[in-house]
Scaffold this motif. Structure first.
Motif, PDB file in Angstrom:
ATOM      1  N   LEU A  69       0.841  -1.185   0.000  1.00 15.59           N
ATOM      2  CA  LEU A  69       0.000   0.000   0.000  1.00 15.59           C
ATOM      3  C   LEU A  69       0.880   1.239   0.000  1.00 15.59           C
ATOM      4  N   PRO A  70       0.435   2.328  -0.626  1.00 19.42           N
ATOM      5  CA  PRO A  70       1.261   3.541  -0.662  1.00 19.42           C
ATOM      6  C   PRO A  70       1.337   4.262   0.682  1.00 19.42           C
ATOM      7  N   GLY A  71       0.345   4.071   1.535  1.00 19.71           N
ATOM      8  CA  GLY A  71       0.324   4.723   2.842  1.00 19.71           C
ATOM      9  C   GLY A  71       0.322   3.706   3.960  1.00 19.71           C
ATOM     10  N   SER A  72      -0.276   4.077   5.070  1.00 22.03           N
ATOM     11  CA  SER A  72      -0.321   3.185   6.223  1.00 22.03           C
ATOM     12  C   SER A  72      -1.259   2.010   5.948  1.00 22.03           C
ATOM     13  N   ILE A  73      -0.990   0.905   6.625  1.00 23.99           N
ATOM     14  CA  ILE A  73      -1.814  -0.293   6.464  1.00 23.99           C
ATOM     15  C   ILE A  73      -3.070  -0.168   7.319  1.00 23.99           C
ATOM     16  N   THR A  74      -4.225  -0.326   6.699  1.00 25.49           N
ATOM     17  CA  THR A  74      -5.488  -0.469   7.411  1.00 25.49           C
ATOM     18  C   THR A  74      -6.224  -1.651   6.797  1.00 25.49           C
ATOM     19  N   ILE A  75      -7.082  -2.274   7.582  1.00 21.02           N
ATOM     20  CA  ILE A  75      -7.870  -3.384   7.055  1.00 21.02           C
ATOM     21  C   ILE A  75      -8.804  -2.868   5.966  1.00 21.02           C
ATOM     22  N   GLU A  76      -9.303  -1.670   6.124  1.00 22.55           N
ATOM     23  CA  GLU A  76     -10.172  -1.064   5.117  1.00 22.55           C
ATOM     24  C   GLU A  76      -9.450  -0.912   3.786  1.00 22.55           C
ATOM     25  N   ALA A  77      -8.195  -0.454   3.826  1.00 21.94           N
ATOM     26  CA  ALA A  77      -7.432  -0.264   2.587  1.00 21.94           C
ATOM     27  C   ALA A  77      -7.155  -1.598   1.903  1.00 21.94           C
ATOM     28  N   ILE A  78      -6.845  -2.629   2.692  1.00 21.57           N
ATOM     29  CA  ILE A  78      -6.599  -3.953   2.111  1.00 21.57           C
ATOM     30  C   ILE A  78      -7.859  -4.475   1.434  1.00 21.57           C
ATOM     31  N   ALA A  79      -9.004  -4.333   2.112  1.00 21.72           N
ATOM     32  CA  ALA A  79     -10.272  -4.803   1.552  1.00 21.72           C
ATOM     33  C   ALA A  79     -10.611  -4.078   0.255  1.00 21.72           C
ATOM     34  N   LYS A  80     -10.322  -2.786   0.204  1.00 19.99           N
ATOM     35  CA  LYS A  80     -10.599  -2.000  -1.004  1.00 19.99           C
ATOM     36  C   LYS A  80      -9.767  -2.492  -2.181  1.00 19.99           C
ATOM     37  N   VAL A  81      -8.495  -2.780  -1.929  1.00 22.00           N
ATOM     38  CA  VAL A  81      -7.618  -3.296  -2.989  1.00 22.00           C
ATOM     39  C   VAL A  81      -8.101  -4.659  -3.466  1.00 22.00           C
ATOM     40  N   PHE A  82      -8.476  -5.518  -2.520  1.00 19.09           N
ATOM     41  CA  PHE A  82      -8.957  -6.849  -2.906  1.00 19.09           C
ATOM     42  C   PHE A  82     -10.252  -6.760  -3.705  1.00 19.09           C
ATOM     43  N   HIS A  83     -11.133  -5.842  -3.343  1.00 20.86           N
ATOM     44  CA  HIS A  83     -12.369  -5.680  -4.093  1.00 20.86           C
ATOM     45  C   HIS A  83     -12.065  -5.261  -5.534  1.00 20.86           C
ATOM     46  N   GLU A  84     -11.125  -4.345  -5.690  1.00 18.92           N
ATOM     47  CA  GLU A  84     -10.717  -3.925  -7.027  1.00 18.92           C
ATOM     48  C   GLU A  84     -10.100  -5.092  -7.794  1.00 18.92           C
ATOM     49  N   ALA A  85      -9.235  -5.852  -7.125  1.00 19.52           N
ATOM     50  CA  ALA A  85      -8.577  -6.976  -7.784  1.00 19.52           C
ATOM     51  C   ALA A  85      -9.597  -8.016  -8.245  1.00 19.52           C
ATOM     52  N   LEU A  86     -10.556  -8.328  -7.381  1.00 24.09           N
ATOM     53  CA  LEU A  86     -11.575  -9.303  -7.749  1.00 24.09           C
ATOM     54  C   LEU A  86     -12.432  -8.797  -8.900  1.00 24.09           C
ATOM     55  N   SER A  87     -12.785  -7.520  -8.855  1.00 22.32           N
ATOM     56  CA  SER A  87     -13.566  -6.930  -9.952  1.00 22.32           C
ATOM     57  C   SER A  87     -12.808  -7.031 -11.265  1.00 22.32           C
ATOM     58  N   VAL A 192      -5.415  -4.603  12.678  1.00 23.48           N
ATOM     59  CA  VAL A 192      -6.455  -5.473  13.234  1.00 23.48           C
ATOM     60  C   VAL A 192      -6.994  -4.893  14.533  1.00 23.48           C
ATOM     61  N   ILE A 193      -6.107  -4.383  15.377  1.00 24.03           N
ATOM     62  CA  ILE A 193      -6.536  -3.772  16.641  1.00 24.03           C
ATOM     63  C   ILE A 193      -7.437  -2.576  16.380  1.00 24.03           C
ATOM     64  N   ALA A 194      -7.110  -1.783  15.367  1.00 18.48           N
ATOM     65  CA  ALA A 194      -7.853  -0.553  15.080  1.00 18.48           C
ATOM     66  C   ALA A 194      -9.219  -0.818  14.446  1.00 18.48           C
ATOM     67  N   GLN A 195      -9.403  -1.981  13.851  1.00 18.59           N
ATOM     68  CA  GLN A 195     -10.659  -2.291  13.172  1.00 18.59           C
ATOM     69  C   GLN A 195     -11.808  -2.440  14.175  1.00 18.59           C
ATOM     70  N   ASP A 196     -12.961  -1.880  13.854  1.00 24.26           N
ATOM     71  CA  ASP A 196     -14.158  -2.049  14.694  1.00 24.26           C
ATOM     72  C   ASP A 196     -14.844  -3.352  14.275  1.00 24.26           C
ATOM     73  N   TYR A 197     -14.243  -4.435  14.658  1.00 23.36           N
ATOM     74  CA  TYR A 197     -14.666  -5.752  14.179  1.00 23.36           C
ATOM     75  C   TYR A 197     -16.060  -6.130  14.675  1.00 23.36           C
ATOM     76  N   ALA A 198     -16.366  -5.788  15.927  1.00 22.99           N
ATOM     77  CA  ALA A 198     -17.663  -6.155  16.492  1.00 22.99           C
ATOM     78  C   ALA A 198     -18.806  -5.508  15.723  1.00 22.99           C
ATOM     79  N   THR A 199     -18.675  -4.229  15.431  1.00 23.31           N
ATOM     80  CA  THR A 199     -19.718  -3.524  14.676  1.00 23.31           C
ATOM     81  C   THR A 199     -19.881  -4.123  13.290  1.00 23.31           C
TER      82      THR A 199
END
Length: 261
Positions: A69-87, A192-199
């Motif tokens: 990733l060009p910036g900091s790692i977030t689970i949201e950013a990883i998911a966005k890249v994977f969605h693009e890749a799958l598309s 992973v710690i920063a992700q609001d997984y429960a919500t």
């Protein structure tokens, strides 16, 4: 059937992935790895289930053969890249399976792009309690490079400590992948710690299987995770550990096949 390796272009660069099975088998099964691993941890499952599914196992950005990733790692950013890749691979709907960190990304992916997932399976869901949140930064710290190579031994001891009965080939592969991350080693754990997984987990509407090995460090989170799901099913693998996707690939393949079919 052989495992194939390839790359797909995205806005952040190339995503490396492994695949097996036949694309004519219908809805693909996407397998998301834990860290510091790569899609290599799914070779056994890619072989076990090749007659039943078209499977795609991508490397997370910055792991294995994928560009970072060009910036900091977030689970949201990883998911966005994977969605693009799958598309870009022509996948509009899939079955999702994630193990540990991969379970974080799987939930984020369906949360951010509702309906992309037909059914979801989570091995070791990352619904962290307070003690795990406090422990994770300590056990995921980076080992700075040392002239005497002591950082190599430290990484080996960390990885071996996750399962000291694992085949040495697994421990060596994971150690090398961890060393390659260098100072970036803690970043995905902090994400992973920063992700609001429960919500996010509570918002998932598709049928969801949660399971873990009884010796997996996240086994204790299963009941709390199940309580949040609207269509949840709970299973477990006796004596399974962190590397269950490889060491218990036959048992895991049965669980996944029964659930997805």
């Amino acid at each position: 059937m052989s495992i194939r390796r390839d790359y797909i272009d995205t806005a952040i660069g190339q995503i490396h992935y492994r695949s097996s099975g036949d694309s004519r088998l219908g809805v693909p099964l996407i397998l998301l790895h834990q860290v510091p691993s790569s899609s290599a941890m799914y070779d056994a499952l890619l072989t076990e289930l090749a007659e039943d599914y078209w499977m795609i196992a991508p490397d997370m950005p910055g792991f294995g053969g994928s560009d970072p990733l060009p910036g900091s790692i977030t689970i949201e950013a990883i998911a966005k890249v994977f969605h693009e890749a799958l598309s870009n691979l022509g996948v509009s709907q899939c079955y999702l399976f994630g193990h540990h960190t991969g379970a974080s990304v799987a939930v984020q992916l369906e949360y951010d792009f509702p309906g992309v997932c037909k059914k979801m399976a989570l091995s070791g869901p990352t619904l962290l309690n307070d003690s795990l949140r406090e422990l994770l930064p300590t056990i995921s710290c980076a080992f700075p490079v040392q002239e005497d190579g002591s950082h190599l031994i430290q990484m080996w001891q960390r990885i071996r400590g996750k399962d000291n009965d694992a085949p040495l080939s697994i421990s060596q592969r994971e150690t090398l992948l961890g060393i390659e991350l260098g100072e970036r080693y803690p970043d995905a754990y902090m994400a992973v710690i920063a992700q609001d997984y429960a919500t996010q987990l509570a918002a998932i509407q598709c049928p969801t299987l949660i399971f873990a090995g009884t010796q997996d460090p996240l086994y204790g989170q299963l009941d709390d995770a199940l309580a949040l799901l609207s269509q949840g099913t709970r299973k477990e693998i006796k004596d399974g550990r962190t590397y269950g996707c490889e060491r218990d690939a036959d048992k895991m393949a049965v669980l996944l096949k029964d659930f997805f079919q």
